[in-house]
Design an enzyme around this catalytic site. Structure first.
Site, PDB file in Angstrom:
ATOM      1  N   ASP A 239       0.958  -1.300   0.134  1.00  0.00           N
ATOM      2  CA  ASP A 239       0.046   0.121  -0.048  1.00  0.00           C
ATOM      3  C   ASP A 239       0.807   1.249  -0.008  1.00  0.00           C
ATOM      4  O   ASP A 239       0.677   2.158   0.910  1.00  0.00           O
ATOM      5  CB  ASP A 239      -0.975   0.005   1.247  1.00  0.00           C
ATOM      6  N   ASP A 286      -4.780  -3.721  -4.255  1.00  0.00           N
ATOM      7  CA  ASP A 286      -4.179  -2.397  -4.013  1.00  0.00           C
ATOM      8  C   ASP A 286      -2.570  -2.243  -4.314  1.00  0.00           C
ATOM      9  O   ASP A 286      -1.769  -1.472  -3.626  1.00  0.00           O
ATOM     10  CB  ASP A 286      -4.337  -1.490  -2.702  1.00  0.00           C
ATOM     11  N   HIS A 339     -10.222  -0.332  -9.604  1.00  0.00           N
ATOM     12  CA  HIS A 339     -11.802  -0.345  -9.545  1.00  0.00           C
ATOM     13  C   HIS A 339     -11.920   0.822 -10.868  1.00  0.00           C
ATOM     14  O   HIS A 339     -10.665   1.745 -11.205  1.00  0.00           O
ATOM     15  CB  HIS A 339     -12.382   0.208  -8.494  1.00  0.00           C
ATOM     16  N   TRP A 342     -10.039   4.497 -10.555  1.00  0.00           N
ATOM     17  CA  TRP A 342      -8.715   4.313 -10.268  1.00  0.00           C
ATOM     18  C   TRP A 342      -7.990   4.392 -11.663  1.00  0.00           C
ATOM     19  O   TRP A 342      -7.077   4.986 -11.962  1.00  0.00           O
ATOM     20  CB  TRP A 342      -8.508   3.214  -9.400  1.00  0.00           C
ATOM     21  N   LYS A 504     -14.307  -8.169   1.015  1.00  0.00           N
ATOM     22  CA  LYS A 504     -14.146  -7.404   2.204  1.00  0.00           C
ATOM     23  C   LYS A 504     -15.306  -7.686   3.110  1.00  0.00           C
ATOM     24  O   LYS A 504     -16.381  -7.677   2.767  1.00  0.00           O
ATOM     25  CB  LYS A 504     -14.212  -5.963   1.811  1.00  0.00           C
ATOM     26  N   GLU A 508     -15.852  -4.882   8.977  1.00  0.00           N
ATOM     27  CA  GLU A 508     -14.407  -4.861   9.123  1.00  0.00           C
ATOM     28  C   GLU A 508     -13.696  -3.215   8.602  1.00  0.00           C
ATOM     29  O   GLU A 508     -13.953  -2.875   7.496  1.00  0.00           O
ATOM     30  CB  GLU A 508     -13.449  -5.807   8.604  1.00  0.00           C
ATOM     31  N   ASP A 510     -11.652  -0.003   7.409  1.00  0.00           N
ATOM     32  CA  ASP A 510     -10.579   0.191   6.350  1.00  0.00           C
ATOM     33  C   ASP A 510      -9.594   0.958   7.075  1.00  0.00           C
ATOM     34  O   ASP A 510      -8.269   0.896   6.423  1.00  0.00           O
ATOM     35  CB  ASP A 510     -10.965   1.082   5.223  1.00  0.00           C
TER      36      ASP A 510
END
Length: 572
Positions: A239, A286, A339, A342, A504, A508, A510
């Site tokens: 990341d 990512d 996505h 992006w 996902k 939970e 991010d």
């Protein structure tokens, strides 16, 4: 057993096992006539009209400064693209010669290349190969391996692992969901199991490890088919454009990634005990798109992403994971493809597909190790915007000119995933690849969901008034306020889409809203702070994040309750 049959014309010259490894007899061995070369021709993936193959040539003669391998097909096979060699075909005859970077071939050394081809009818493996005009494996063996690929290997992978199968329900997530008011309505939905650090393999913080999940999956499976969804997520320098999900491995620790993370995962998945499961891996979310969008002279570039592009460890890591996990016959690798908000722009679309091809052919991997791609993992992009399209014009302007779309060619995930699939095939991925879309948090329902198009007074009022996605900017990604559960997991929902999935787990986090000391390597990212006013990647908009969020991956009750409240389709 893998789909491997070695070109074996001399029984003593070559040994081929289930792994596809080949070696020649010692040239100096007493009483043995050494063969000049051996060839391992491996059909890695095959569907009704095409296939991918990997070829390894081993030179047992004098060292070479260049090389050329030739063979002929007995059928109508046609090679359509290749990698790590210059491949040409005239009729049935094929020639593969070295690239500049792999021209040297020492005595006893091997070189590998691969290709994609088409065929109809049978796809028999060639009987004879030559290296620089000398026939390989020639001291009187059988007539050559023309039998079909071995059963039980990747040839027997189904086209869509989700079709006709249940999907694993993580009991740990299910218990948390059921404990929330109204959570029992979705507690039996399947979600991904995130292997986001080395300790997660054996179980960390009291959580189930990989074997425990697979054992539970066998119990849930019964006599039918069952898919287990794993998220492979621990690259070095992970990341690079964010902080909330920074990983445990430093930018240069590719060795640890291979030996301490991927290799142990492969060893568990390859256990014959789990051979009846369909194991879907989502490979390194990512990561690769960052090398396209967040490097170099772009205003969105970060020093960390520049480092990862320079050292190549994202490409190497993804290639290694695909290669190793792809060797397990019941594993289906799906590579993360960002996505639409992006890589849907012209500058990113084609470049991303090309980079994915590079990673899929690195570290011994081939495109045959890729079963498909997944978009929108852990993101919020609307599945389908029904109130406007990219082709609309309002008040003399194209929808592309609106502030929300901002010249992107796609307005939602379904149109993007279908188009990107075609782009991936055009650069050499198999035509049978399928797409997954993570719909866990992109429903955007509730009272804020528009019932129709916006007013046509301007292109911005038209788009903003009609869009389901209510984020302040398409670049906002952390614990988004107003989001809802999306389409429930299902197989074959649309053309080219293998499944909608909840990779996902809803609920939970991010990332934390403020800095929280931890031993998980997770940093504080201002995009998770509801007071943050943005950066170039979200065009300096507010973050849109919910307050009081815990560390990424930790349970966030307030978010879960909002996701249920805003679910679309609504929960009953």
């Amino acid at each position: 057993m893998s789909r491997t049959r070695t070109a074996l014309l001399a029984a003593m010259a070559l040994v081929a096992g289930a792994t596809g490894t080949a070696f020649a007899v010692d040239p100096g061995g007493a009483g043995t006539a050494a063969v000049p070369c051996t060839v391992d021709y491996k059909v890695q993936n095959q569907w009704s009209t095409g296939f991918t193959a990997a070829v390894t040539i081993t030179n047992n003669s004098a060292a070479k400064s260049s090389w050329s391998v030739k063979w002929s097909y007995a059928g109508n096979q046609q090679i359509t693209s290749g990698w790590n060699a210059k491949i040409s075909q005239s009729g049935a005859a094929v020639t593969a010669s070295n690239e500049n970077y792999n021209a040297q071939l020492a005595t006893g050394a091997s070189v590998s290349f691969g290709f994609q081809g088409s065929y109809s009818g049978s796809n028999a493996i060639p009987a004879t190969f030559t290296l620089d005009g000398v026939t390989c494996n020639v001291d009187g063996g059988p007539g050559g391996p023309t039998d079909p690929p071995d059963p039980g290997g990747p040839a027997n992978r189904v086209n869509n692992p989700y079709e006709g199968a249940k999907v694993y329900v993580n009991p740990e997530w299910s218990a948390k969901a059921a404990a929330e008011p109204g959570g029992s309505r979705i507690a039996n939905q399947p979600t991904g199991v995130w292997l986001d650090r080395i300790a997660a393999i054996n179980g960390a913080g009291g959580k189930m490890g990989l074997r425990a999940h697979l054992d539970e999956a066998l119990r849930q499976k019964g006599s039918g088919e069952l898919v287990v969804q794993l998220v492979i997520y621990n690259l070095p320098g992970r990341d690079c454009a964010a902080l909330a999900s920074n990983g445990e491995l430093k930018a240069d620790e590719i060795g640890r990634y291979k030996t301490e993370y991927i290799d142990p995962i492969k060893a568990i998945l390859a256990d014959s005990k789990y051979a009846s499961l369909r194991i879907v891996t989502t490979v390194e979310i990512d990561s690769l798109p960052n090398l396209v969008t967040n490097t170099g002279s772009r205003p969105t570039a970060t020093p960390q992403c520049d480092v990862m592009k320079a050292n190549g460890n994202y490409v190497k890591g993804v290639g290694y994971a695909l290669n190793k996990l792809g060797d397990v016959p019941n594993v289906y690798n799906y590579v993360d493809a960002g996505h639409h908000g992006w890589i849907g722009w012209d500058d990113n679309f084609g470049a991303s597909a090309t980079l994915f091809k590079e990673a899929a052919t690195a570290e011994g991997a081939t495109v045959g190790d890729v079963h498909g791609f997944i978009t929108n993992t852990a993101n919020y992009s609307a599945l389908k915007e029904n109130n406007f399209s990219i082709n609309d014009n309002v008040a003399g302007k194209s929808v592309r000119e609106s502030k929300w779309v901002d010249w992107n060619r796609y307005v939602d995930e379904l149109s993007f995933a279908q188009a990107f699939r075609n782009q991936l095939v055009s650069v050499g991925f198999p035509s049978g690849i399928g797409m997954l879309i993570d719909t866990s948090r992109n429903g955007w329902g509730g009272t804020a969901r528009p019932a129709g198009p916006g007013a046509q007074t301007s292109v911005d009022t038209y788009v903003d008034g009609g869009r389901y996605d209510r984020r302040l900017h398409v670049g906002n990604w952390c614990n988004q306020s107003g989001a809802g559960l999306g389409e429930r997991p299902q197989a074959n929902p649309a053309a080219g889409i293998d499944a909608y999935v909840w990779m996902k787990p809803p609920g939970e986090s991010d990332g934390a809203s403020k800095e929280i000391p931890n031993d998980e390597g997770k940093g504080f990212d201002r995009m998770c702070d509801p007071t943050y006013e943005g950066n170039p990647r979200n065009n300096y908009n507010m973050s849109g994040a919910l307050p009081d969020a815990p560390l990424s991956g930790h349970w966030f009750s307030a978010q879960f309750r909002q996701l249920m409240q805003n679910a679309y389709p609504p929960l009953s």
